[in-house]
Scaffold this motif. Sequence first.
Motif, mmCIF file in Angstrom:
data_model
loop_
_atom_site.group_PDB
_atom_site.id
_atom_site.type_symbol
_atom_site.label_atom_id
_atom_site.label_comp_id
_atom_site.label_asym_id
_atom_site.label_seq_id
_atom_site.Cartn_x
_atom_site.Cartn_y
_atom_site.Cartn_z
ATOM 1 N N LEU A 76 0.829 -1.205 0.000
ATOM 2 C CA LEU A 76 0.000 0.000 0.000
ATOM 3 C C LEU A 76 0.863 1.255 0.000
ATOM 4 O O LEU A 76 0.599 2.211 -0.738
ATOM 5 C CB LEU A 76 -0.921 -0.014 1.221
ATOM 6 N N PHE A 77 1.908 1.234 0.817
ATOM 7 C CA PHE A 77 2.819 2.386 0.879
ATOM 8 C C PHE A 77 3.512 2.604 -0.462
ATOM 9 O O PHE A 77 3.589 3.735 -0.964
ATOM 10 C CB PHE A 77 3.863 2.187 1.970
ATOM 11 N N ILE B 180 -6.496 14.451 15.567
ATOM 12 C CA ILE B 180 -6.259 13.003 15.585
ATOM 13 C C ILE B 180 -6.379 12.464 14.167
ATOM 14 O O ILE B 180 -7.432 12.561 13.534
ATOM 15 C CB ILE B 180 -7.285 12.279 16.495
ATOM 16 N N LEU B 181 -5.285 11.907 13.670
ATOM 17 C CA LEU B 181 -5.246 11.328 12.327
ATOM 18 C C LEU B 181 -5.227 9.800 12.415
ATOM 19 O O LEU B 181 -4.850 9.237 13.456
ATOM 20 C CB LEU B 181 -4.008 11.813 11.576
ATOM 21 N N PRO B 182 -5.619 9.105 11.353
ATOM 22 C CA PRO B 182 -5.579 7.640 11.362
ATOM 23 C C PRO B 182 -4.179 7.118 11.679
ATOM 24 O O PRO B 182 -3.175 7.677 11.221
ATOM 25 C CB PRO B 182 -5.993 7.273 9.935
ATOM 26 N N CYS B 183 -4.127 6.055 12.439
ATOM 27 C CA CYS B 183 -2.848 5.489 12.884
ATOM 28 C C CYS B 183 -1.977 5.072 11.702
ATOM 29 O O CYS B 183 -0.775 5.320 11.689
ATOM 30 C CB CYS B 183 -3.116 4.295 13.800
ATOM 31 N N LEU B 184 -2.596 4.468 10.706
ATOM 32 C CA LEU B 184 -1.823 3.965 9.571
ATOM 33 C C LEU B 184 -1.176 5.113 8.800
ATOM 34 O O LEU B 184 -0.066 4.972 8.279
ATOM 35 C CB LEU B 184 -2.729 3.145 8.646
ATOM 36 N N SER B 185 -1.849 6.262 8.739
ATOM 37 C CA SER B 185 -1.266 7.407 8.037
ATOM 38 C C SER B 185 -0.019 7.905 8.751
ATOM 39 O O SER B 185 0.932 8.362 8.116
ATOM 40 C CB SER B 185 -2.295 8.536 7.925
ATOM 41 N N LYS B 186 -0.017 7.803 10.083
ATOM 42 C CA LYS B 186 1.156 8.242 10.842
ATOM 43 C C LYS B 186 2.335 7.295 10.627
ATOM 44 O O LYS B 186 3.493 7.731 10.556
ATOM 45 C CB LYS B 186 0.812 8.334 12.329
ATOM 46 N N VAL B 187 2.049 6.009 10.534
ATOM 47 C CA VAL B 187 3.113 5.039 10.245
ATOM 48 C C VAL B 187 3.725 5.343 8.885
ATOM 49 O O VAL B 187 4.952 5.342 8.714
ATOM 50 C CB VAL B 187 2.551 3.598 10.274
ATOM 51 N N ILE C 160 2.987 13.618 11.368
ATOM 52 C CA ILE C 160 4.430 13.434 11.562
ATOM 53 C C ILE C 160 5.205 14.374 10.638
ATOM 54 O O ILE C 160 6.220 14.956 11.022
ATOM 55 C CB ILE C 160 4.841 11.977 11.275
ATOM 56 N N LEU C 161 4.704 14.541 9.435
ATOM 57 C CA LEU C 161 5.392 15.379 8.452
ATOM 58 C C LEU C 161 5.228 16.871 8.711
ATOM 59 O O LEU C 161 6.096 17.662 8.351
ATOM 60 C CB LEU C 161 4.855 15.064 7.049
ATOM 61 N N GLY C 162 4.123 17.262 9.334
ATOM 62 C CA GLY C 162 3.802 18.669 9.521
ATOM 63 C C GLY C 162 4.921 19.512 10.108
ATOM 64 O O GLY C 162 5.314 20.536 9.515
ATOM 65 N N PRO C 163 5.478 19.132 11.263
ATOM 66 C CA PRO C 163 6.545 19.942 11.858
ATOM 67 C C PRO C 163 7.781 20.082 10.972
ATOM 68 O O PRO C 163 8.368 21.161 10.887
ATOM 69 C CB PRO C 163 6.880 19.175 13.145
ATOM 70 N N THR C 164 8.179 19.001 10.301
ATOM 71 C CA THR C 164 9.345 19.065 9.419
ATOM 72 C C THR C 164 9.087 20.004 8.247
ATOM 73 O O THR C 164 9.940 20.828 7.882
ATOM 74 C CB THR C 164 9.704 17.662 8.893
ATOM 75 N N LEU C 165 7.891 19.901 7.672
ATOM 76 C CA LEU C 165 7.550 20.766 6.540
ATOM 77 C C LEU C 165 7.467 22.225 6.970
ATOM 78 O O LEU C 165 7.841 23.120 6.212
ATOM 79 C CB LEU C 165 6.219 20.314 5.927
ATOM 80 N N PHE C 166 7.012 22.479 8.188
ATOM 81 C CA PHE C 166 6.971 23.856 8.670
ATOM 82 C C PHE C 166 8.388 24.409 8.833
ATOM 83 O O PHE C 166 8.647 25.576 8.521
ATOM 84 C CB PHE C 166 6.221 23.940 9.998
ATOM 85 N N SER C 167 9.293 23.574 9.314
ATOM 86 C CA SER C 167 10.690 24.008 9.457
ATOM 87 C C SER C 167 11.284 24.377 8.105
ATOM 88 O O SER C 167 12.046 25.345 7.984
ATOM 89 C CB SER C 167 11.527 22.903 10.116
ATOM 90 N N VAL C 168 10.938 23.610 7.067
ATOM 91 C CA VAL C 168 11.396 23.929 5.714
ATOM 92 C C VAL C 168 10.787 25.258 5.260
ATOM 93 O O VAL C 168 11.464 26.100 4.649
ATOM 94 C CB VAL C 168 11.000 22.804 4.731
ATOM 95 N N TYR C 169 9.529 25.446 5.589
ATOM 96 C CA TYR C 169 8.784 26.636 5.153
ATOM 97 C C TYR C 169 9.412 27.926 5.670
ATOM 98 O O TYR C 169 9.521 28.911 4.942
ATOM 99 C CB TYR C 169 7.347 26.504 5.658
ATOM 100 N N ILE C 170 9.833 27.929 6.948
ATOM 101 C CA ILE C 170 10.347 29.165 7.548
ATOM 102 C C ILE C 170 11.867 29.234 7.561
ATOM 103 O O ILE C 170 12.444 30.205 8.052
ATOM 104 C CB ILE C 170 9.840 29.341 9.001
ATOM 105 N N ASN C 171 12.530 28.231 7.003
ATOM 106 C CA ASN C 171 13.977 28.126 7.151
ATOM 107 C C ASN C 171 14.731 29.356 6.680
ATOM 108 O O ASN C 171 15.676 29.822 7.331
ATOM 109 C CB ASN C 171 14.481 26.893 6.389
ATOM 110 N N GLU C 172 14.325 29.932 5.549
ATOM 111 C CA GLU C 172 15.070 31.052 4.967
ATOM 112 C C GLU C 172 14.841 32.368 5.693
ATOM 113 O O GLU C 172 15.490 33.376 5.374
ATOM 114 C CB GLU C 172 14.721 31.182 3.483
ATOM 115 N N VAL C 173 13.924 32.374 6.667
ATOM 116 C CA VAL C 173 13.704 33.586 7.462
ATOM 117 C C VAL C 173 15.000 33.999 8.157
ATOM 118 O O VAL C 173 15.276 35.186 8.341
ATOM 119 C CB VAL C 173 12.576 33.362 8.494
#
Length: 500
Positions: free
Chosen positions: A28-29, A67-74, A195-208
């Motif tokens: 599936l992945f 709260i997101l589905p468990c499988l999506s977090k895996v 799980i991806l949200g925080p990493t993507l936010f760090s990318v988003y503001i990195n050039e600040v």
Amino acid sequence: MEKCLFLHSMLQLSLKLCQIVATPITSLFNLSFVSSEIPKDWKAAAVIPLFKGGDTLDPNCYRPISILPCLSKVFESQVNKQITDHFESHHTFSAMQSGFRAGHGCTSATLKVLNDILTAIDKKHYCAAVFIDLAKAFDSVNHHILIGRLDSLGFSNDCLAWFTNYFSDRVQCVKSEGLLSGPLAVSMGVPQGSILGPTLFSVYINEVALAAGESLIHLYADDTILYTSGPSLDTVLTTLQASFNAIQLSFRGLQLLLNTSKTKCMLFNRSLPAPTRLSNITTLDGSDLEYVDNYKYLGVWLDCKLSFQTHIKHLQSKVKSRIGFLFRNKASFTHAAKHTLVKLTILPILDFGDVIYKIASNTLLNKLDAVYHSAIRFITKAPYTTHHCDLYALVGWPSLHTRRQTHWLHVIYKTLLGKVPPYLSSLVTIASPTCSTRSSRYISLVTPKTNSFFGRLSFQFSAANDWNELQKSLKLETLISLTSFKHQLSEQLTDYCTCT
């Protein structure tokens, strides 16, 4: 024997089930990667409102927990590992970006900022800071801008297509008291609870960080501190204003809004007299920022005198409240339960940031000893008159001073091993012996020159000084593993009662 056989059988069964389940999940992945599509069910979040305090009818007084589905977090954890490995290997993140990065944390970020401020004070410089707060930063991320950032970082078209699909057709509903609201489309922001949200936010503001100019900056998710120092207060505030203007423009380009009411200024003036009037730091909209004497930065209360009086007062209050609850319900707990409760609910409060606030005066730190002793008396039922050294012996725990010193020396040794961010490891230098003596074989650090007591509190001085002092007894000639170091250190730092 029967119990062991049962556990062994259950373990074998679990392994077989894992192997059975792993095959279709892997397929599936992989199908998601090949097709650049994510199942719609994995994009549906249930938001639980958590009351923060205040008016129960005011929606702003609730923290949304998604709260997101468990499988999506895996699934996301696998994706997150791949992209973070890519970012770290290509040095994508700014050196002053600590949010959601392995080996980086609130403590390391605060130690760096505190070192810079103390070093400035040691030079008899003024140091001023702006603590920047953003309004709903994670929910304000523009997907097109973020995809553009990923494109500029060399992500392939297939990867960009996957992330585009990841953000599309997301919905959320509110779940409260067993009831579920209708779905609402989510067209912006990184997914809360992902799980991806925080990493993507760090990318988003990195050039600040590039917009800081002559000032220093440290990013930690949506917590940003901008600070500068110099011998002239007017020049310091002028530089800080210019940098703050540039930072605001950078945030505006990302469609992130400044929370003016929560963005504060602070002048660190421990060694210099406070000016009668300070020039205002203003936003681009013309609003004056408030100067404060205390600010909670990454979980630690910083004050303009760097005394940590406010932080320790908050620690006292928090621990006393929990100990009071435990004492009121002590009849409900066994001895073992009491021990576990204190270990899990009291000690983490006292341990968090202890390598930061350890520079507070003994008078303040002794106030924490009092609540620590109360917690031990809760476990042991020891009378109030019991000597604190006897209390430590009853539970087999060291004093708070020893706990702080142990944690501090762990940080120093991780620095030597390169297990801390470069902005900390660059502050220590291993000494090169000028002549061959018995002591020259031991690892020692260069102790930088300081002008005052404040300089001796900085990370770069105290790390070198405390390590060299430890080496008088530890006498390490080569670097050993962290585990081995902790074992040797535990033999060195033993509490001996010196009370008279």
